[in-house]
Design a protein around this motif. Structure first.
Motif, PDB file in Angstrom:
ATOM      1  N   ALA A   2       0.829  -1.203   0.000  1.00 41.42           N
ATOM      2  CA  ALA A   2       0.000   0.000   0.000  1.00 41.42           C
ATOM      3  C   ALA A   2       0.863   1.252   0.000  1.00 41.42           C
ATOM      4  CB  ALA A   2      -0.916  -0.008   1.215  1.00 41.42           C
ATOM      5  N   LEU A   3       0.287   2.318  -0.531  1.00 41.38           N
ATOM      6  CA  LEU A   3       0.930   3.618  -0.466  1.00 41.38           C
ATOM      7  C   LEU A   3       0.808   4.145   0.957  1.00 41.38           C
ATOM      8  CD1 LEU A   3      -0.710   4.870  -3.718  1.00 41.38           C
ATOM      9  CD2 LEU A   3       1.758   4.896  -3.391  1.00 41.38           C
ATOM     10  N   LYS A   4       1.910   4.666   1.470  1.00 42.50           N
ATOM     11  CA  LYS A   4       1.908   5.194   2.830  1.00 42.50           C
ATOM     12  C   LYS A   4       2.527   6.595   2.792  1.00 42.50           C
ATOM     13  CE  LYS A   4       2.509   2.295   6.165  1.00 42.50           C
ATOM     14  NZ  LYS A   4       3.070   1.378   7.207  1.00 42.50           N
ATOM     15  N   LEU A   5       1.767   7.573   3.272  1.00 41.67           N
ATOM     16  CA  LEU A   5       2.210   8.960   3.260  1.00 41.67           C
ATOM     17  C   LEU A   5       2.542   9.412   4.672  1.00 41.67           C
ATOM     18  CD1 LEU A   5       2.594  11.710   1.807  1.00 41.67           C
ATOM     19  CD2 LEU A   5       0.145  12.139   2.226  1.00 41.67           C
ATOM     20  N   TYR A   6       3.794   9.750   4.884  1.00 39.98           N
ATOM     21  CA  TYR A   6       4.249  10.290   6.167  1.00 39.98           C
ATOM     22  C   TYR A   6       4.149  11.810   6.072  1.00 39.98           C
ATOM     23  CZ  TYR A   6       5.991   5.614   7.161  1.00 39.98           C
ATOM     24  OH  TYR A   6       6.077   4.264   7.385  1.00 39.98           O
ATOM     25  N   GLN A   7       3.457  12.400   7.036  1.00 37.10           N
ATOM     26  CA  GLN A   7       3.089  13.795   6.858  1.00 37.10           C
ATOM     27  C   GLN A   7       2.882  14.523   8.177  1.00 37.10           C
ATOM     28  OE1 GLN A   7      -0.873  14.346   5.293  1.00 37.10           O
ATOM     29  NE2 GLN A   7      -1.811  13.320   7.005  1.00 37.10           N
ATOM     30  N   GLN A  37       9.675  15.486  16.437  1.00 41.00           N
ATOM     31  CA  GLN A  37       9.822  14.052  16.647  1.00 41.00           C
ATOM     32  C   GLN A  37       9.817  13.286  15.327  1.00 41.00           C
ATOM     33  OE1 GLN A  37       6.975  12.594  19.500  1.00 41.00           O
ATOM     34  NE2 GLN A  37       7.629  13.984  21.121  1.00 41.00           N
ATOM     35  N   HIS A  38       9.424  13.951  14.249  1.00 36.67           N
ATOM     36  CA  HIS A  38       9.347  13.287  12.946  1.00 36.67           C
ATOM     37  C   HIS A  38      10.721  12.935  12.382  1.00 36.67           C
ATOM     38  CE1 HIS A  38      10.536  17.278  11.574  1.00 36.67           C
ATOM     39  NE2 HIS A  38      10.775  16.769  10.382  1.00 36.67           N
ATOM     40  N   VAL A  42      11.577   9.837   9.735  1.00 31.69           N
ATOM     41  CA  VAL A  42      11.897  10.130   8.341  1.00 31.69           C
ATOM     42  C   VAL A  42      13.277   9.578   7.968  1.00 31.69           C
ATOM     43  CG1 VAL A  42      12.388  12.006   6.730  1.00 31.69           C
ATOM     44  CG2 VAL A  42      10.348  12.103   8.155  1.00 31.69           C
ATOM     45  N   ARG A  43      14.223   9.717   8.870  1.00 35.65           N
ATOM     46  CA  ARG A  43      15.562   9.184   8.591  1.00 35.65           C
ATOM     47  C   ARG A  43      15.555   7.676   8.501  1.00 35.65           C
ATOM     48  NH1 ARG A  43      19.089  13.173  12.611  1.00 35.65           N
ATOM     49  NH2 ARG A  43      19.168  14.959  11.170  1.00 35.65           N
ATOM     50  N   GLN A  44      14.754   7.020   9.342  1.00 38.81           N
ATOM     51  CA  GLN A  44      14.666   5.562   9.294  1.00 38.81           C
ATOM     52  C   GLN A  44      14.076   5.068   7.981  1.00 38.81           C
ATOM     53  OE1 GLN A  44      12.364   4.816  12.859  1.00 38.81           O
ATOM     54  NE2 GLN A  44      14.191   4.457  14.122  1.00 38.81           N
ATOM     55  N   LEU A  45      13.271   5.905   7.342  1.00 36.53           N
ATOM     56  CA  LEU A  45      12.693   5.533   6.059  1.00 36.53           C
ATOM     57  C   LEU A  45      13.723   5.582   4.927  1.00 36.53           C
ATOM     58  CD1 LEU A  45       9.322   7.509   6.274  1.00 36.53           C
ATOM     59  CD2 LEU A  45       9.632   5.043   6.531  1.00 36.53           C
ATOM     60  N   GLY A  46      14.851   6.234   5.184  1.00 33.29           N
ATOM     61  CA  GLY A  46      15.882   6.367   4.167  1.00 33.29           C
ATOM     62  C   GLY A  46      15.801   7.660   3.393  1.00 33.29           C
ATOM     63  N   SER A  50      15.227  15.778   6.430  1.00 33.40           N
ATOM     64  CA  SER A  50      14.275  15.501   7.508  1.00 33.40           C
ATOM     65  C   SER A  50      12.889  16.062   7.267  1.00 33.40           C
ATOM     66  CB  SER A  50      14.823  16.053   8.831  1.00 33.40           C
ATOM     67  OG  SER A  50      14.972  17.461   8.750  1.00 33.40           O
ATOM     68  N   SER A  51      12.582  16.474   6.044  1.00 31.42           N
ATOM     69  CA  SER A  51      11.291  17.113   5.780  1.00 31.42           C
ATOM     70  C   SER A  51      10.243  16.105   5.328  1.00 31.42           C
ATOM     71  CB  SER A  51      11.463  18.192   4.713  1.00 31.42           C
ATOM     72  OG  SER A  51      11.894  17.617   3.490  1.00 31.42           O
ATOM     73  N   VAL A  52       8.988  16.511   5.441  1.00 35.96           N
ATOM     74  CA  VAL A  52       7.861  15.777   4.886  1.00 35.96           C
ATOM     75  C   VAL A  52       7.230  16.670   3.800  1.00 35.96           C
ATOM     76  CG1 VAL A  52       7.392  14.439   6.957  1.00 35.96           C
ATOM     77  CG2 VAL A  52       6.325  16.681   6.714  1.00 35.96           C
ATOM     78  N   PRO A  53       6.474  16.058   2.880  1.00 34.83           N
ATOM     79  CA  PRO A  53       5.942  14.697   2.839  1.00 34.83           C
ATOM     80  C   PRO A  53       6.953  13.675   2.348  1.00 34.83           C
ATOM     81  CG  PRO A  53       5.215  15.913   0.914  1.00 34.83           C
ATOM     82  CD  PRO A  53       5.941  16.907   1.770  1.00 34.83           C
ATOM     83  N   VAL A  54       6.731  12.434   2.797  1.00 33.00           N
ATOM     84  CA  VAL A  54       7.494  11.283   2.320  1.00 33.00           C
ATOM     85  C   VAL A  54       6.485  10.199   1.938  1.00 33.00           C
ATOM     86  CG1 VAL A  54       9.159   9.486   2.893  1.00 33.00           C
ATOM     87  CG2 VAL A  54       9.488  11.805   3.774  1.00 33.00           C
ATOM     88  N   LEU A  55       6.605   9.679   0.738  1.00 35.90           N
ATOM     89  CA  LEU A  55       5.730   8.606   0.272  1.00 35.90           C
ATOM     90  C   LEU A  55       6.542   7.319   0.170  1.00 35.90           C
ATOM     91  CD1 LEU A  55       2.793   8.095  -0.918  1.00 35.90           C
ATOM     92  CD2 LEU A  55       3.911   8.176  -3.158  1.00 35.90           C
ATOM     93  N   VAL A  56       5.984   6.246   0.715  1.00 31.85           N
ATOM     94  CA  VAL A  56       6.632   4.925   0.629  1.00 31.85           C
ATOM     95  C   VAL A  56       5.699   3.999  -0.128  1.00 31.85           C
ATOM     96  CG1 VAL A  56       7.505   2.954   1.925  1.00 31.85           C
ATOM     97  CG2 VAL A  56       7.924   5.278   2.762  1.00 31.85           C
TER      98      VAL A  56
END
Length: 245
Positions: A2-7, A37-38, A42-46, A50-56
């Motif tokens: 699934a698409l996952k949006l970190y935001q 705290q994000h 975000v860093r663990q996602l690769g 350190s900014s958002v949005p990040v889509l996985v």
């Protein structure tokens, strides 16, 4: 996968991506992060910064709203946001770059300068979509949170004034563009229109935006006065938002 949006729910750059996902009819999961705290998440996602949005998606991590829109159009070509015509494509991407680099930061700086002076208003917006106890954490540490945000985003009286001027310049330019054509690039809704309306959405507070907007009378007076002055130009973007969101 699934698409996952970190935001951040409050972020208009994240709203830009949410809108693109919804426009394409894609199912996705949002992961709401708490500012500050994000960074660890975000860093663990690769992600590179350190900014958002990040889509996985399928093990691929894409960071930044423009790159995410590129990825979505390449991976899910239905309901494209990037024009196929070369001239319209170049125009759409040029609009998006300018909006990303200038209008987005200006709206953020102008709004935060005044809302950070009202912790009771801004804390629920900063913590929207996260566990309830984050409100208490942010309230207890708010003076430090405000200091960090102002330093990180260079928010002060002078930059807020410059940001207001930038917003007014874009609103004037956008109003003129939409008088000439219903779309900014080509003959269809594109990422340029989406970006313009998403970035200005915090100014007209649409119900689709997942934050608890304050009652109009509680909006800081300088912002309230500015909104009243620029309501006709904002209405153009609000109508575009309502028609396509």
């Amino acid at each position: 996968m699934a698409l996952k949006l970190y935001q951040f729910a409050i972020s208009h750059y994240c709203e830009k991506v949410r809108w693109a996902l919804d426009y394409k009819g894609l199912g996705y999961q949002t992961v709401n992060l708490l500012p500050g705290q994000h960074i660890k998440t975000v860093r663990q996602l690769g992600a590179k910064v350190s900014s958002v949005p990040v889509l996985v998606h399928d093990g691929i991590c894409v960071q930044g709203s423009a790159d995410i829109l590129d990825y979505l159009d390449e991976t899910f070509p239905d309901h494209p946001l990037t024009p196929a015509d070369p001239a319209a494509r170049e125009l759409a991407l040029d609009w998006e770059r300018r909006l990303d680099d200038e209008l987005g930061p200006a709206v953020r700086c102008f709004a935060y300068h005044y809302f950070l002076q009202r912790p009771k208003l801004v804390v629920p917006m900063l913590t929207a979509g996260t566990p309830f106890y984050n409100r208490y954490i942010i309230r207890l540490a708010f003076s430090r949170v405000e200091e960090i945000m102002r330093e990180w985003m260079k928010i002060n009286e002078k930059t807020a004034s410059r940001s207001r001027q930038t917003m007014e310049g874009f609103l004037t330019e956008l109003a003129q563009a939409y008088e000439a054509s219903p779309y900014l690039a080509g003959n269809a809704f594109s990422r340029a229109d989406l970006t313009a309306a998403a970035f200005l959405a915090p100014m007209f507070q649409p119900p689709q935006y997942p934050v608890p907007w304050p009652e109009p009378k509680r909006i800081p007076e300088p912002v309230r006065n500015w909104l009243a002055q620029w309501q006709p130009q904002l209405q153009t973007l609000e109508t575009l938002y309502s028609a396509n969101r």
